[in-house]
Scaffold this active site. Structure first.
Site, PDB file in Angstrom:
ATOM      1  CG  LEU A  37       2.086   4.051   6.012  1.00  0.00           C
ATOM      2  CD1 LEU A  37       3.061   5.225   6.061  1.00  0.00           C
ATOM      3  CD2 LEU A  37       1.084   4.154   7.165  1.00  0.00           C
ATOM      4  CE1 TYR A  79      -9.253   4.016   6.668  1.00  0.00           C
ATOM      5  CE2 TYR A  79      -9.795   6.346   6.764  1.00  0.00           C
ATOM      6  CZ  TYR A  79      -8.863   5.330   6.812  1.00  0.00           C
ATOM      7  OH  TYR A  79      -7.541   5.634   6.992  1.00  0.00           O
ATOM      8  CG  ASP A 138      -0.358  -6.201   0.427  1.00  0.00           C
ATOM      9  OD1 ASP A 138      -1.436  -6.503  -0.115  1.00  0.00           O
ATOM     10  OD2 ASP A 138      -0.110  -5.048   0.829  1.00  0.00           O
ATOM     11  CB  ILE A 139      -4.070  -9.693  -0.307  1.00  0.00           C
ATOM     12  CG1 ILE A 139      -4.906 -10.874  -0.749  1.00  0.00           C
ATOM     13  CG2 ILE A 139      -4.492  -8.396  -0.966  1.00  0.00           C
ATOM     14  CD1 ILE A 139      -6.324 -10.871  -0.198  1.00  0.00           C
ATOM     15  N   GLY A 142       0.813  -1.220   0.000  1.00  0.00           N
ATOM     16  CA  GLY A 142       0.000   0.000   0.000  1.00  0.00           C
ATOM     17  C   GLY A 142       0.844   1.265   0.000  1.00  0.00           C
ATOM     18  CE  LYS A 165      -7.865   2.997   9.735  1.00  0.00           C
ATOM     19  NZ  LYS A 165      -6.814   1.971   9.904  1.00  0.00           N
TER      20      LYS A 165
END
Ligand code: SER
Length: 319
Positions: free
Chosen positions: A13, A142, A34-35, A11, A146
């Site tokens: 970041l 989202y 990761d996927i 990703g 969070k």
């Protein structure tokens, strides 16, 4: 137990954080998961584990076998994509976090980093200089994930002594990786278009101020938070973090100082409605007091670095 694992290493970041961790600790001490396979040759020099973070069995196998000193769990669906697939966003963002927290409870992981976001704030949060303990009022899936995640982190810390640390990132702006599915993504794209001499059509309104941060500051904040003594980490939900606040029109002005011909038009889409619920600026006094946080870059310095990097082609984004 000196190895570190970055989950979500492909990703925006993830790529930047892996590069920084590799240069600080050496390629061999960093594992990446990761996927999808990260599109970055340097990142791929670290051991890559194909992993679906939602798969509890697979996650626990990796974490039990790895016995990691640190896990940076970054895999998540961001604000704009999450609104298209709300239940999938909830599943990914929550289940994957619980998988890592459970592994730490079992003693397989010593320290966890998990990112929160300005998306935990909403219409009833103050717009400016948002205090650490401001009302959380998320309007996106989202943001809801969070907010819930922040309280799960504190719960695992208080009940089970899990050393989990978190930052409420603003929009992150860097040139070594592409953002995906966020409301703040315009602030990366705008530089890429400007560097290529192309006009940019912004999906937010000209005067939509949002908190933002240059990627190097965000990576440094993450590493400083993780290096701080546990006793200094007084906040176990997530720390407010701030660097700069600007509107699309202000970035346009900053770019025009270096590229006077740059053209910027505005075609707000559904992401504008999300941005309107978020604050302009954040008070990060607690981060400064507890572990010495201090941002280094302002808008014009960032503009220079972003344009130079995109013009030189030293980037790893897709064309
Ligand atoms: N950059 C994120 C987003 O726009 C906010 O954390 O979704």
């Amino acid at each position: 137990m000196s190895k570190k694992l970055v989950i979500g290493a492909a990703g925006q970041l993830g790529i930047e954080l892996v590069l920084a961790l590799q240069s600080k600790h050496g390629i061999d001490s960093i594992h990446i998961a990761d996927i999808r396979v990260p599109e970055n040759e340097q990142v791929l020099k670290s051991t890559f584990l194909h992993l679906d973070a939602i798969d509890e069995g697979a996650m626990h196998k990796v974490l039990e076998e790895g016995q990691y000193e640190e896990v940076y769990h970054l895999a998540a669906m961001l604000s704009a994509t999450g609104e298209k697939r709300p239940l999938a966003a909830w599943d990914l963002n929550m289940q994957s976090l619980l998988n890592v927290l459970e592994a730490a409870k079992e003693g397989w992981v010593q320290r966890i980093f998990w990112p929160s976001s300005i998306a935990v704030f909403g219409p009833s949060t103050p717009k400016k200089d948002v205090p650490q303990n401001a009302t959380l009022d998320p309007t996106t899936v989202y943001g809801i994930s969070k907010q819930a995640g922040e309280y799960w982190c504190r719960y695992y810390h208080e009940k089970y002594g899990v050393d989990v640390r978190s930052l409420r990132y603003p929009g992150l702006i860097g040139h070594r990786s592409v953002p995906g599915g966020g409301t703040t993504d315009y602030a990366v794209e705008i530089y890429e278009y400007a560097a290529k001499g192309k006009p940019y059509s912004c999906f937010l309104k000209a005067d939509q101020a949002l908190p933002m941060m240059y990627m190097d500051d965000a990576v440094r904040a993450t590493m400083e938070l993780m290096a701080a003594p546990a006793k200094n980490i007084r906040i176990r939900t997530s720390y407010n973090l701030h660097a700069m606040s600007f509107t699309p029109s202000e970035v346009g002005e900053s770019i025009r100082q270096l590229a006077p011909e740059f053209q910027l038009v505005y075609n707000p889409d559904q992401r504008q409605a999300i941005a309107e619920t978020w604050p302009d600026s954040i008070n990060d006094q607690a981060a400064a007091e507890d572990w010495g946080w201090k941002p280094e870059l302002n808008l014009d310095q960032m503009t220079q670095l972003m344009l130079d990097a995109f013009r030189a082609g030293v980037v790893h984004t897709k064309p």
